[in-house]
Design a protein around this motif. Structure first.
Motif, PDB file in Angstrom:
ATOM      1  N   LEU A 153       0.816  -1.207   0.000  1.00 50.65           N
ATOM      2  CA  LEU A 153       0.000   0.000   0.000  1.00 50.65           C
ATOM      3  C   LEU A 153       0.853   1.261   0.000  1.00 50.65           C
ATOM      4  O   LEU A 153       0.527   2.250  -0.679  1.00 50.65           O
ATOM      5  N   ASN A 200      -9.204  -4.748  -0.287  1.00 58.04           N
ATOM      6  CA  ASN A 200      -8.865  -3.780   0.756  1.00 58.04           C
ATOM      7  C   ASN A 200      -9.607  -2.464   0.494  1.00 58.04           C
ATOM      8  O   ASN A 200      -9.394  -1.817  -0.530  1.00 58.04           O
ATOM      9  N   VAL A 217      -7.483   0.568  -0.454  1.00 60.32           N
ATOM     10  CA  VAL A 217      -7.020   0.599  -1.846  1.00 60.32           C
ATOM     11  C   VAL A 217      -8.132   1.097  -2.757  1.00 60.32           C
ATOM     12  O   VAL A 217      -7.902   1.915  -3.661  1.00 60.32           O
TER      13      VAL A 217
END
Length: 309
Positions: A59, A95, A98
């Motif tokens: 990330l 996620n 994201v």
């Protein structure tokens, strides 16, 4: 201020590291690229190499790549198109961080060529199960409106509209300036009206909420009665809500138009709808004393020659 050219060979070294087989080396190279960009060096030539590192589960690395893209989106719009597929893919990532990052970055890029690719992912994120993603998408709608208002007016989400109106209504409790209150009330009307062009189920939910809003602030839609006139193909449950709202909005300035419309409804074939229309005429008579006689005339006319209801 003009960009300072990097030292000879610096871009080449960064390019080599950005294409390294080692993940940590690539990530370190991206950080060096961002550092060079921050101090004003021109690293736009590394765009394709940085872009290759966009597809990652890291990330932190993804945020760095997105930051680079945001910086060069205006000067390299044709290259930003190459990142569209990854953006769209990231809006489906498991996620939620994201997903939110992808839709937020697409909204910030502000490149004309990317707008058309933004609509579908944005609509999907507005219905996301995660509240943070939905909030980010709602903010992105506002940014999209600045670039291309027509797309937003067409993209309309009932839940977002009603939630926004609710927030405004809550904060209006602390507003004491009459001119500001009138301005806010005036701006709330158009978004609410757009909900009436939604499917019947969405219309019904919107109408129920509008009914509650009018109990608190009947002036919100005081000039919009005609948009609540019933259509021939409206389901009964939608027509009933519209009748209640029309009576709520009734006043000396629009009572004639309302009575003319209710008179038409009272001649329909749907017995339940006719009863409710005649009841609405009676409610109007009670509400507006000056129109009571006209209301009585309108009640009598449809009943003449008809079977008892």
């Amino acid at each position: 201020m003009s960009l300072r050219a990097p030292r000879k060979g610096e871009n080449y070294e960064l390019s080599v590291d950005l294409n390294s087989e080692y993940r940590e080396k690539r990530k370190d190279a991206i950080k060096r690229v961002i550092a060079s960009m921050t101090v004003g060096k021109d690293v736009s030539g590394l765009f394709p190499d940085v872009l290759k590192n966009m597809q990652t589960d890291d990330l932190e690395q993804k945020k760095l790549v997105y930051l680079y893209l945001m910086n060069y989106a205006k000067t390299q719009p044709e290259l930003v198109i190459l990142a569209v597929n990854t953006f769209v893919k990231d809006t489906d990532d498991p996620n939620p961080l994201v997903r939110a990052l992808a839709i937020r970055t697409m909204g910030v890029l502000r490149a004309e060529k990317i707008i058309d690719y933004l609509c579908d992912p944005l609509q999907k994120c507005l219905r996301d199960e995660n509240p943070y993603v939905r909030k980010t998408a709602a903010l992105c709608v506002a940014k999209l409106y600045d670039l291309k208002p027509d797309l937003v007016l067409d993209n309309v989400n009932g839940g977002v509209v009603l939630a926004a109106v609710k927030v405004i209504m809550i904060h209006m409790r602390n507003v004491h300036r009459e001119d500001l209150i009138k301005q806010l009330v005036r701006k709330m009307a158009p978004p609410l009206v757009t909900l009436l062009f939604s499917p019947p189920e969405v219309q019904w939910v919107a109408l129920r909420n509008i009914n509650l809003l009018l109990q608190k602030r009947p002036d919100i839609l005081q000039n919009e009665m005609r948009v609540f006139f019933c259509k021939y193909n409206d389901p009964l449950y939608v027509k009933v809500e519209k009748l209640d709202i029309m009576v709520t909005l009734a006043g000396d300035n629009n009572v004639d138009a309302l009575l003319s419309e209710l008179k038409e409804y009272s001649s329909e074939v749907d017995v339940d709808f006719v009863r409710k229309s005649i009841k609405a005429i009676g409610q109007t008579a009670v509400k507006i004393d000056s129109a009571a006689e006209r209301c009585v005339v309108n009640i009598r006319e449809p009943e003449l020659g008809k079977q008892p209801l």
